[in-house]
Scaffold this active site. Structure first.
Site, PDB file in Angstrom:
ATOM      1  N   GLN A   1      28.833  22.467  -6.885  1.00  0.00           N
ATOM      2  CA  GLN A   1      29.446  21.141  -6.745  1.00  0.00           C
ATOM      3  C   GLN A   1      30.348  21.108  -5.513  1.00  0.00           C
ATOM      4  OE1 GLN A   1      28.974  22.803  -9.626  1.00  0.00           O
ATOM      5  NE2 GLN A   1      28.965  21.454 -11.400  1.00  0.00           N
TER       6      GLN A   1
ATOM      7  N   LYS B   1       0.866  -1.194   0.000  1.00  0.00           N
ATOM      8  CA  LYS B   1       0.000   0.000   0.000  1.00  0.00           C
ATOM      9  C   LYS B   1       0.894   1.233   0.000  1.00  0.00           C
ATOM     10  CE  LYS B   1      -4.205  -0.205   0.642  1.00  0.00           C
ATOM     11  NZ  LYS B   1      -5.097  -0.704  -0.425  1.00  0.00           N
TER      12      LYS B   1
ATOM     13  N   ARG C   1      27.501  36.079  -6.120  1.00  0.00           N
ATOM     14  CA  ARG C   1      26.154  35.766  -6.606  1.00  0.00           C
ATOM     15  C   ARG C   1      25.340  35.215  -5.448  1.00  0.00           C
ATOM     16  NH1 ARG C   1      26.632  29.852  -9.789  1.00  0.00           N
ATOM     17  NH2 ARG C   1      27.604  28.773  -8.037  1.00  0.00           N
TER      18      ARG C   1
HETATM   19  O1  LIG Z   1      27.757  26.273  -9.240  1.00  0.00           O
HETATM   20  C1  LIG Z   1      27.565  26.158 -10.460  1.00  0.00           C
HETATM   21  N1  LIG Z   1      27.933  25.006 -11.092  1.00  0.00           N
HETATM   22  C2  LIG Z   1      27.746  24.819 -12.430  1.00  0.00           C
HETATM   23  O2  LIG Z   1      28.101  23.746 -12.997  1.00  0.00           O
HETATM   24  C3  LIG Z   1      27.158  25.870 -13.157  1.00  0.00           C
HETATM   25  N2  LIG Z   1      26.822  26.021 -14.469  1.00  0.00           N
HETATM   26  C4  LIG Z   1      26.237  27.253 -14.588  1.00  0.00           C
HETATM   27  O3  LIG Z   1      25.782  27.727 -15.651  1.00  0.00           O
HETATM   28  N3  LIG Z   1      26.210  27.886 -13.383  1.00  0.00           N
HETATM   29  C5  LIG Z   1      26.779  27.051 -12.478  1.00  0.00           C
HETATM   30  N4  LIG Z   1      26.984  27.167 -11.137  1.00  0.00           N
END
Ligand SMILES: O=c1[nH]c(=O)c2[nH]c(=O)[nH]c2[nH]1
Length: 300
Positions: A221, A12, A178
């Site tokens: 990343q 379920k 940013r």
């Molecule tokens: O932190 C980021 N990783 C990316 O791989 C990526 N690619 C992108 O256009 N902006 C960003 N920002």
């Protein structure tokens, strides 16, 4: 040519249940969404419609309610383990189970007279998750994967993105400042089944948040990996963590047409498309069997 039945499971899905602990006048509520799945020899019903081995999905739903009535819910990890043990063992045809539980947060309403005993306001959109699997053919066959989803975070500075290759169609402008925003989905594998689940969840969550806040980020990343590494460094009982983090882009609005500058103050918050950054963070000296992730929704 023969046609045969392959892997299968049934149960379920999405049993929405709210449990009220009324043991004192200060009520406590637990709001969950439970999906119960049984694994085993169910070839008869698939091949001939013989249901003599089928623990009905309705029974699985009722068991969720009955376990909550008899023992409360407690942590979602313990509840999922109790559910799995209810089915794996007593019935020979049931050789395994997969119990997924999500928990929605409620905060006590604060009144001028203090926190209210039995009135609550829905918490943030963040959801705590667990997936417990039990393989009845293996004495060590219980596995807990816990996590969080929709944990939305933003930092208004301390994030850069530059140095990427300028290949055909690259238009992105390099930035040293940013907004970084994401909605974290994370799942981590515990190496045991006997832990203080609440304390560990709280520790993982606060570790991820602190790392997001404190790392001066050069890419999402880098932030993702640092968050995962911090969790593995802080919680020895976690074998591996997987993270999925959409890059919730915030674009600086060009106000020059109205003779206005925009020193990183006014942003357009785009909802799509978004970058999607996903990775597993692992221990090189104690790798987790990749098979434990089978059937866990998400990524990688
Ligand atoms: O932190 C980021 N990783 C990316 O791989 C990526 N690619 C992108 O256009 N902006 C960003 N920002």
């Amino acid at each position: 040519m023969g046609i045969v039945l392959g892997p299968n499971q049934y149960g379920k899905a999405e049993v929405r249940m709210v449990h009220v602990d009324r043991s004192t006048d200060v009520h406590r509520i637990t709001d969950v969404n439970v999906t119960s799945q049984l694994i085993g020899d169910f070839s008869a019903t698939h091949l001939t419609g013989d249901n003599s081995d089928v623990i009905a999905t309705d029974t699985q739903k009722n068991t969720v309610y009955a376990l909550a009535r008899t023992g409360g819910v407690g942590t979602i990890e313990d509840f999922a383990l109790r559910l799995a043990r209810t089915f794996v063992g007593p019935y020979p045809q049931v050789t395994g189970a997969r119990m997924a539980v999500e928990q929605f947060g409620w905060d006590r309403i604060q009144t001028p007279d203090g926190p209210h005993d039995h009135s609550f306001v829905r918490g943030s959109a963040e959801v705590r998750t667990t997936v417990v699997t039990k393989d009845g053919t293996d004495p060590d066959g219980e596995r807990v994967i816990s996590g969080v989803r929709d944990l939305v975070v933003l930092k208004s500075t301390g994030s850069e993105f530059w140095g990427f290759p300028k290949v055909p169609y690259t238009a992105l402008v390099e930035t040293k400042d940013r907004i970084m925003a994401t909605s974290v989905t994370a799942r981590w594998v515990y190496t045991g089944t006997d832990l203080d689940w609440d304390a560990t969840f709280t520790l993982v969550r606060s570790t991820m948040l602190a790392e997001f806040a404190q790392l001066h980020s050069l890419s999402l990343q880098q932030t993702l990996f640092a968050m995962g590494r911090a969790v593995l460094e802080t919680v020895p009982e976690i074998g591996e963590i997987r993270l999925s983090m959409p890059n919730k882009h915030h674009f600086l609005v060009d106000l020059s047409a109205w003779d206005l500058d925009n020193p990183n103050q006014v942003f357009f918050a785009a909802d799509r498309p978004y970058g999607l950054i996903e990775a597993a963070v692992q221990r090189d000296d104690a790798p987790v069997d990749p098979a434990v992730w089978q059937g866990v929704p998400g990524f990688v």
